[in-house]
Design a protein around this motif. Sequence first.
Motif, PDB file in Angstrom:
ATOM      1  N   UNK A   1       0.820  -1.217   0.000  1.00 42.97           N
ATOM      2  CA  UNK A   1       0.000   0.000   0.000  1.00 42.97           C
ATOM      3  C   UNK A   1       0.850   1.261   0.000  1.00 42.97           C
ATOM      4  N   UNK A   2       2.170   1.094  -0.003  1.00 41.14           N
ATOM      5  CA  UNK A   2       3.076   2.247  -0.023  1.00 41.14           C
ATOM      6  C   UNK A   2       3.095   2.839  -1.441  1.00 41.14           C
TER       7      UNK A   2
ATOM      8  N   UNK B   1       1.679   6.423   5.978  1.00 46.65           N
ATOM      9  CA  UNK B   1       0.623   6.571   4.963  1.00 46.65           C
ATOM     10  C   UNK B   1       0.164   5.201   4.439  1.00 46.65           C
ATOM     11  N   UNK B   2       1.125   4.279   4.313  1.00 46.64           N
ATOM     12  CA  UNK B   2       0.763   2.940   3.809  1.00 46.64           C
ATOM     13  C   UNK B   2      -0.209   2.249   4.768  1.00 46.64           C
TER      14      UNK B   2
ATOM     15  N   UNK C   1       4.100   2.687  -7.238  1.00 39.59           N
ATOM     16  CA  UNK C   1       4.606   3.320  -8.460  1.00 39.59           C
ATOM     17  C   UNK C   1       5.563   2.381  -9.189  1.00 39.59           C
ATOM     18  N   UNK C   2       6.444   1.735  -8.404  1.00 37.57           N
ATOM     19  CA  UNK C   2       7.393   0.789  -9.018  1.00 37.57           C
ATOM     20  C   UNK C   2       6.614  -0.321  -9.737  1.00 37.57           C
ATOM     21  N   UNK C   3       5.563  -0.817  -9.102  1.00 32.25           N
ATOM     22  CA  UNK C   3       4.765  -1.890  -9.727  1.00 32.25           C
ATOM     23  C   UNK C   3       4.138  -1.404 -11.047  1.00 32.25           C
ATOM     24  N   UNK C   4       3.595  -0.177 -11.019  1.00 28.99           N
ATOM     25  CA  UNK C   4       3.008   0.376 -12.254  1.00 28.99           C
ATOM     26  C   UNK C   4       4.036   0.499 -13.357  1.00 28.99           C
TER      27      UNK C   4
ATOM     28  N   UNK D   1      -7.452  -7.546  -0.313  1.00 26.32           N
ATOM     29  CA  UNK D   1      -6.044  -7.358   0.081  1.00 26.32           C
ATOM     30  C   UNK D   1      -5.282  -8.673   0.071  1.00 26.32           C
ATOM     31  N   UNK D   2      -4.025  -8.662   0.575  1.00 24.65           N
ATOM     32  CA  UNK D   2      -3.226  -9.884   0.639  1.00 24.65           C
ATOM     33  C   UNK D   2      -3.994 -10.996   1.368  1.00 24.65           C
TER      34      UNK D   2
END
Length: 335
Positions: free
Chosen positions: A127-128, A276-277, A133-136, A296-297
């Motif tokens: 959720x960070x 924030x996550x 962003x890295x995943x996108x 979620x997970x």
Amino acid sequence: MDLKVGVIGTGFIGREHIKRINNKLSGAQVTAVNDINVEAAKSIAEKFNSKFYNSAVDLINSDEVEAIIVASWDPTHAEFVLESIKAGKYVFCEKPLATSAEETLMIIDEEIKFGKKLVQVGFMRRYDRGYREIKNEIENKEIGAPLIIHSIHRNKVPEPQFTTEMSIKNSVIHEIDLYRWLLGEDYKIAQVVIPKTSKNAEGELLDPQIVLLETESGVRIDVESFVNCQYGYDVRCEVVGEEGTLTLADPHQTIKRKKGKKSHPIFPDWSDRFSEAYDIELQEWINDVKKDEMNGPSSWDGYMASYTADLCSQARIKNEIIEIPTQKCPDFYCK
Ligand code: NAI
């Protein structure tokens, strides 16, 4: 109507979750708490206007509790999650889901028997914003295929009872879940390398450790786990791809330039770094529970993380490179 949440375990993260839900997030209130540390839990109950339960099982089965958060010590997780499933209630369990793959399989069996996904595991790195962003970027093929991931997981000092095994099963388990999620594939090889041990590691603790993983497609991952680094909480990640790299940036960092020096503060612990996550994670969980769904997970993610962590632990004990046999995800979780 606010969702009525019961929290088991009012220690560090349990208190953080209670504060978040009652003071910051929307759609839920913590109405019940339990902890074996009765005095501490009673004072939390009073502070947050919730009811203290002497027994975790009574809290789970109470009509005044609609969903449960398990934030007690690792070895208690499986019991409370199983009890929640039996009661037919949604349960958010802090990581790890259990202390062994065997125990997580019991949870999976119970959940499948119940016939509905009720469990979410607290893998909050998913959720960070930075990791998202890295995943996108990976999914949009911005850096071509990922080839290598270098990563670091450092804590200032560990809890007093922290063991060599916990470095992997309690700490690196975050990275184990994260890279499986980031790359969308499981692991096939594990190895653990023990460098020179720090003088600050107490008793038998071997610290630092380096976990080396290889995914099914051959991506190599190295994770340095150093729980006694002394200077603060430091999490880093660099994905090396065919056509570029992606580096995780620290959030909210102001860089100071003064008297010939450039500096910025280092996070003291995980609660600041991932604040924030945790907000996003719990808000999404509350929203999902209210919609009567779980996104979620899952218990399967909890199982795969524990399964891989168990084999990493074996690799360390045997000082061998270990093959990780493929696991077939049941349709219940992976259709
Ligand atoms: P803590 O030691 O501060 O709190 C744990 C609490 O659980 C204590 O108050 C203890 O008395 C209580 N407890 C233990 N056994 C119990 C039982 N049978 N019934 C009821 N209460 C019981 O530990 P902390 O740091 O809050 O960690 C708690 C859990 O959260 C651990 O499983 C840990 O792995 C996880 N965690 C997850 C993080 C994340 O980033 N997702 C970060 C920190 C912790």
